[in-house]
Design an enzyme around this catalytic site. Structure first.
Site, PDB file in Angstrom:
ATOM      1  N   SER A   9    -120.909 109.614 -45.259  1.00  7.33           N
ATOM      2  CA  SER A   9    -119.870 109.238 -44.293  1.00  7.33           C
ATOM      3  C   SER A   9    -118.495 109.472 -44.907  1.00  7.33           C
ATOM      4  O   SER A   9    -118.102 108.782 -45.850  1.00  7.33           O
ATOM      5  CB  SER A   9    -120.028 107.766 -43.915  1.00  7.33           C
ATOM      6  N   HIS A  34    -121.234 112.921 -41.944  1.00  2.00           N
ATOM      7  CA  HIS A  34    -121.103 111.904 -40.901  1.00  2.00           C
ATOM      8  C   HIS A  34    -119.605 111.607 -40.729  1.00  2.00           C
ATOM      9  O   HIS A  34    -118.914 111.266 -41.690  1.00  2.00           O
ATOM     10  CB  HIS A  34    -121.862 110.640 -41.303  1.00  2.00           C
ATOM     11  N   ASP A  36    -116.751 109.498 -38.668  1.00  2.00           N
ATOM     12  CA  ASP A  36    -116.539 108.294 -37.855  1.00  2.00           C
ATOM     13  C   ASP A  36    -115.200 108.321 -37.135  1.00  2.00           C
ATOM     14  O   ASP A  36    -114.144 108.246 -37.766  1.00  2.00           O
ATOM     15  CB  ASP A  36    -116.572 107.055 -38.760  1.00  2.00           C
ATOM     16  N   MET A  38    -112.750 106.326 -34.649  1.00  2.92           N
ATOM     17  CA  MET A  38    -112.520 104.957 -34.146  1.00  2.92           C
ATOM     18  C   MET A  38    -111.187 104.891 -33.408  1.00  2.92           C
ATOM     19  O   MET A  38    -110.201 105.460 -33.864  1.00  2.92           O
ATOM     20  CB  MET A  38    -112.467 103.983 -35.323  1.00  2.92           C
ATOM     21  N   HIS A  67    -119.655 110.539 -34.901  1.00  2.00           N
ATOM     22  CA  HIS A  67    -119.990 109.216 -34.356  1.00  2.00           C
ATOM     23  C   HIS A  67    -118.747 108.678 -33.647  1.00  2.00           C
ATOM     24  O   HIS A  67    -117.777 108.281 -34.289  1.00  2.00           O
ATOM     25  CB  HIS A  67    -120.406 108.330 -35.550  1.00  2.00           C
ATOM     26  N   MET A  69    -116.853 106.021 -31.952  1.00  4.51           N
ATOM     27  CA  MET A  69    -116.723 104.582 -31.689  1.00  4.51           C
ATOM     28  C   MET A  69    -115.479 104.402 -30.835  1.00  4.51           C
ATOM     29  O   MET A  69    -114.448 103.877 -31.283  1.00  4.51           O
ATOM     30  CB  MET A  69    -116.629 103.830 -33.028  1.00  4.51           C
ATOM     31  N   MET A 138    -126.877 100.957 -35.682  1.00  7.86           N
ATOM     32  CA  MET A 138    -125.836 100.375 -36.541  1.00  7.86           C
ATOM     33  C   MET A 138    -126.463  99.231 -37.329  1.00  7.86           C
ATOM     34  O   MET A 138    -127.020  98.302 -36.752  1.00  7.86           O
ATOM     35  CB  MET A 138    -124.684  99.820 -35.700  1.00  7.86           C
ATOM     36  N   PHE A 144    -115.860  99.400 -39.868  1.00  8.89           N
ATOM     37  CA  PHE A 144    -115.442  99.443 -41.276  1.00  8.89           C
ATOM     38  C   PHE A 144    -116.588  99.899 -42.173  1.00  8.89           C
ATOM     39  O   PHE A 144    -117.748  99.572 -41.907  1.00  8.89           O
ATOM     40  CB  PHE A 144    -114.974  98.052 -41.730  1.00  8.89           C
ATOM     41  N   GLY A 145    -116.219 100.594 -43.236  1.00  9.08           N
ATOM     42  CA  GLY A 145    -117.201 100.940 -44.259  1.00  9.08           C
ATOM     43  C   GLY A 145    -117.332  99.783 -45.243  1.00  9.08           C
ATOM     44  O   GLY A 145    -116.585  98.801 -45.179  1.00  9.08           O
ATOM     45  N   ASP A 176    -127.034 103.563 -39.993  1.00  3.23           N
ATOM     46  CA  ASP A 176    -125.636 103.688 -40.408  1.00  3.23           C
ATOM     47  C   ASP A 176    -125.041 102.318 -40.744  1.00  3.23           C
ATOM     48  O   ASP A 176    -124.918 101.465 -39.866  1.00  3.23           O
ATOM     49  CB  ASP A 176    -124.855 104.342 -39.244  1.00  3.23           C
ATOM     50  N   GLY A 177    -124.650 102.151 -42.008  1.00  3.79           N
ATOM     51  CA  GLY A 177    -123.953 100.939 -42.442  1.00  3.79           C
ATOM     52  C   GLY A 177    -124.684 100.206 -43.547  1.00  3.79           C
ATOM     53  O   GLY A 177    -125.823  99.770 -43.371  1.00  3.79           O
ATOM     54  N   GLY A 198    -121.764 105.818 -46.909  1.00  8.41           N
ATOM     55  CA  GLY A 198    -120.353 106.036 -47.227  1.00  8.41           C
ATOM     56  C   GLY A 198    -120.019 105.539 -48.606  1.00  8.41           C
ATOM     57  O   GLY A 198    -119.998 106.293 -49.583  1.00  8.41           O
ATOM     58  N   SER A 199    -119.788 104.230 -48.712  1.00  5.27           N
ATOM     59  CA  SER A 199    -119.314 103.689 -49.995  1.00  5.27           C
ATOM     60  C   SER A 199    -120.331 103.849 -51.118  1.00  5.27           C
ATOM     61  O   SER A 199    -119.949 104.029 -52.278  1.00  5.27           O
ATOM     62  CB  SER A 199    -118.890 102.231 -49.831  1.00  5.27           C
TER      63      SER A 199
HETATM   64  C1  DX5 Z   1    -119.009 101.984 -39.674  1.00  3.79           C
HETATM   65  C2  DX5 Z   1    -119.298 103.461 -39.701  1.00  3.79           C
HETATM   66  C3  DX5 Z   1    -120.116 103.878 -40.857  1.00  3.79           C
HETATM   67  C4  DX5 Z   1    -119.494 103.628 -42.209  1.00  3.79           C
HETATM   68  C5  DX5 Z   1    -120.602 103.483 -43.211  1.00  3.79           C
HETATM   69  O1  DX5 Z   1    -118.409 101.658 -38.481  1.00  3.79           O
HETATM   70  O2  DX5 Z   1    -119.978 103.859 -38.531  1.00  3.79           O
HETATM   71  O3  DX5 Z   1    -120.486 105.256 -40.738  1.00  3.79           O
HETATM   72  O4  DX5 Z   1    -118.626 104.647 -42.598  1.00  3.79           O
HETATM   73  O5  DX5 Z   1    -120.047 103.109 -44.421  1.00  3.79           O
HETATM   74  P1  DX5 Z   1    -120.890 102.351 -45.545  1.00  3.79           P
HETATM   75  O6  DX5 Z   1    -122.004 103.274 -45.943  1.00  3.79           O
HETATM   76  O7  DX5 Z   1    -119.892 102.149 -46.625  1.00  3.79           O
HETATM   77  O8  DX5 Z   1    -121.395 101.073 -44.951  1.00  3.79           O
HETATM   78 ZN    ZN Z   2    -120.812 105.927 -38.425  1.00  4.88          ZN
END
Ligand code: DX5
Ligand code: ZN
Length: 224
Positions: A9, A34, A36, A38, A67, A69, A138, A144-145, A176-177, A198-199
């Protein structure tokens, strides 16, 4: 276990030096990016729009898994496709006419995805699976990541997998998440086939290594 896909991500990438992180992912064993998007309305955060997706497309040597959102995603599907999206995922909670929206996505040539928030049950997708190339579950509240994985997602993955098998559908399950090396195996065993991270990737000292470790989960078991 069938071979799964890894989708880093980019929300967790270094936006002051995206090219460097894209070069790393391009060289890695990752399968998709991926991305995101928002809007500050569907989720309480704003990320970026199509001009950034377009710039990412130039740097990416792998498909963009976008994705959305956002509220009223049907208004922007054409523009995200033109910007370079290969998979376009909309939220169930943002689409009163989901069937039409998925058709609209497929008509652009992109793969059509539906995302479910943690509180939305998978059985709501029973009559739309055939129109859905991918379901994104989700496993944190979107926006948020870096949040903690919600474990209730595991039985949701299993239920969705059963529905897909019963209907003989080809829908992929993406999670995801809060996904990382600590829980990826459980998620895959439950029936997921795409892992978004992501992180746990971009926050690691050696992101390429984490990607290859995520990619190789289950492989040893397959070889014996
Ligand atoms: C959250 C996003 C995710 C996010 C995942 O709203 O849809 O894609 O970037 O990040 P991590 O892996 O750090 O939870
Ligand atoms: Zn996402």
């Amino acid at each position: 276990m069938k071979m799964h896909l890894i989708a880093p991500s980019v929300l967790a990438a270094d936006f002051s030096c995206l090219q460097k992180d894209f070069d790393m992912v391009n060289r890695s064993q990752a399968d998709w990016y991926h991305v995101d998007v928002m809007d500050g309305r569907f989720v309480p955060n704003i990320s970026f729009g199509m001009s950034i997706v377009k710039a990412m497309k130039k740097m990416a040597a792998k498909p963009l898994d976008v994705h959305l959102m956002i509220v009223e995603p049907e208004k922007y599907i054409g523009e995200f496709r033109e910007a370079g999206a290969d998979v376009i995922t909309v939220h169930y909670e943002a689409c009163p006419h989901l069937h039409r929206t998925l058709q609209q996505i497929r008509e652009t040539g992109a793969k059509a995805g539906v995302a479910l928030n943690p509180h939305t049950p998978v059985h709501l997708l029973e009559d739309i699976l055939e129109q859905t190339d991918l379901v994104l579950l989700m496993s944190v509240n979107p926006g948020f990541g870096g949040q903690k994985f919600i474990y209730q997602t595991i039985p949701k993955i299993k239920k969705l997998k059963d529905m897909i098998v019963v209907q003989n559908a080809r829908t992929l399950i993406e999670v995801d998440g809060g996904v990382g090396l600590q829980n990826a195996e459980k998620i895959l065993q439950a029936g997921a086939s795409v892992l978004v991270a992501g992180s746990s990737i971009f926050g690691a000292g050696n992101p390429g290594k984490v990607i290859s470790m995520l990619k190789s989960i289950g492989r040893e078991a397959m070889m014996v």
